[in-house]
Design an enzyme around this catalytic site. Structure first.
Site: not given
Lengths: 172, 228
Positions: B83, B87, B150, B181
């Site tokens: 990835g 944040f 994420a 991303c």
């Protein structure tokens, strides 16, 4: 002389078939089980058919230089490789040292050196085309080349039959 | 009936990101030493402060990026995970499963799918059936064009680390400073945004653990002793 004969036999018994998804053809069981890793005088003559680690890397040796990649089982398990993190030329690796990582589908997977040696080349084609690791894991998707400092370490790796059995035991 | 495998649950609570990484490393070290028969771990934490992290690949200008993001008052870390840039901060659930993939019988690809399924299981339990996991390069859990959760994992010697980050009441303005991303034109969201009420990490922890147990066919056992 004996070594050249060995190599011809290897070529006829172990044709490389890029992109195959299935198990290895049983013709390979005719390959002598004794590890053909003996140096015949100079390390430049060192040759070995493809051997495998339990972490799904492979290495094959020609003229004393080992080519390293990951197996078909590994590339399928990873998914589409989007990035290859490889070491610098000249990096000295001990057997089982981490030498890089492959990134696929939000996952970074470490790579481990099959043998002790020094990195002599890295596959720069992977920078722009990391998918070669999936499409051609035994040919164009090779990762690094390295010297073979302790040829006896090849004896500790699995030949193709043993690796095939190993995979089956994992999948059960 | 075969007993479900046990996974040790470590609730770290709110703590600095670096400490959650250190705890994860300790668990991974213990897991590698213990071998595939040993029960794995699930670490849960909530970052105490704002952090940007970048994965394995690095960016075009890592030093410049670090400077720019630190100037906003956030930490900046490189993480050995898949990835790109994301944040982490207060109001976000971080779940780090430290599991042996051989024991799970999952490929790395399937494991990532299982993490997505756990996040989707939580969404269903909260009344968000429209949540979807999308295929690469959009791996993660989405509501419409907005990412809720994420993912970024690491695998070494068959042991996983890192995991998922799920926005509960995260201050989403922190995401305005990055392309999360690396996906241009996509938004981010949180459970609070989607449910239009304040949803805390504490509130959703138990339903998340239920979903995790369901997807991974395991029983989570709270681990009390310190892993220092």
């Amino acid at each position: 002389m004996a070594l050249r004969a060995l190599r011809r036999v290897a070529v006829s018994l172990a044709p490389r078939c890029p992109g195959r998804g299935g198990p290895f053809p049983s013709a390979r069981s005719a390959w002598p089980q004794a590890a053909p890793a003996r140096s015949l005088g100079t390390s430049a003559l060192l040759f070995s058919a493809r051997k495998f680690t339990d972490k799904h890397e492979w290495i094959s040796v020609e003229n004393g230089i080992g080519t390293v990649g990951i197996s078909n089982f590994a590339q399928e398990a990873l998914g589409d490789v989007v990035y290859c993190s490889l070491p610098e030329i000249g990096t000295k690796l001990n057997k089982q040292d981490e030498f890089g990582a492959l990134e696929s589908v939000k996952a970074a997977s470490e790579l481990y050196s099959p043998l002790t040696g020094e990195v002599t080349e890295i596959n720069t084609a992977l920078a722009d085309n990391p998918g070669l690791v999936n499409k051609s894991c035994y040919e164009d998707g090779w990762l690094i080349k390295m010297t073979v400092d302790n040829p006896s370490e090849l004896n500790e790796l699995m030949n193709e039959d043993a690796y095939e059995k190993y995979i089956k035991s994992i999948e059960d | 009936m075969r007993a479900r495998r046990a996974v040790r649950l470590l609730r770290l609570g709110r703590l600095p990101y670096a400490e959650s990484l250190a705890a994860q490393e300790r668990c991974a070290g213990r897991q590698r030493a213990a071998g595939p028969g040993a029960a794995g771990w699930l670490l849960l934490s909530e970052p105490a402060g704002p952090v940007y992290t970048r994965g394995l690949r690095g960016g075009p200008d890592p030093a410049g990026e670090a400077r720019r993001l630190r100037a906003l008052g956030a930490e900046y870390w490189r993480a050995a995970r898949g990835g790109l840039l994301t944040f982490h901060g207060p109001g976000q659930l971080l779940a780090y499963p430290v599991l042996d993939l051989r024991r799970l019988g999952l490929s790395l690809r399937a494991y990532v799918g299982a993490l997505e399924a756990a996040a989707l299981g939580l969404c269903r339990r909260l009344g968000l059936p429209a949540a979807r996991a999308l295929p690469p390069p959009y791996t993660g859990v989405w509501l419409g064009g907005r990412k809720l959760c994420a993912l970024g994992v690491h695998c070494g010697r068959h042991i996983t680390s890192h995991g998922l980050a799920l926005n509960c009441c995260t201050d989403l303005t922190w995401f305005d400073h990055i392309v999360p991303c690396g996906l241009e034109g996509k938004g981010v969201t949180s459970l609070s945004e989607e449910l239009q009420r304040h949803v805390t990490v504490d509130e959703i922890t138990e339903p998340f653990l239920d979903a995790f147990e369901e997807v991974f066919h395991c029983t989570l056992i709270s681990h009390e002793e310190s892993i220092g």
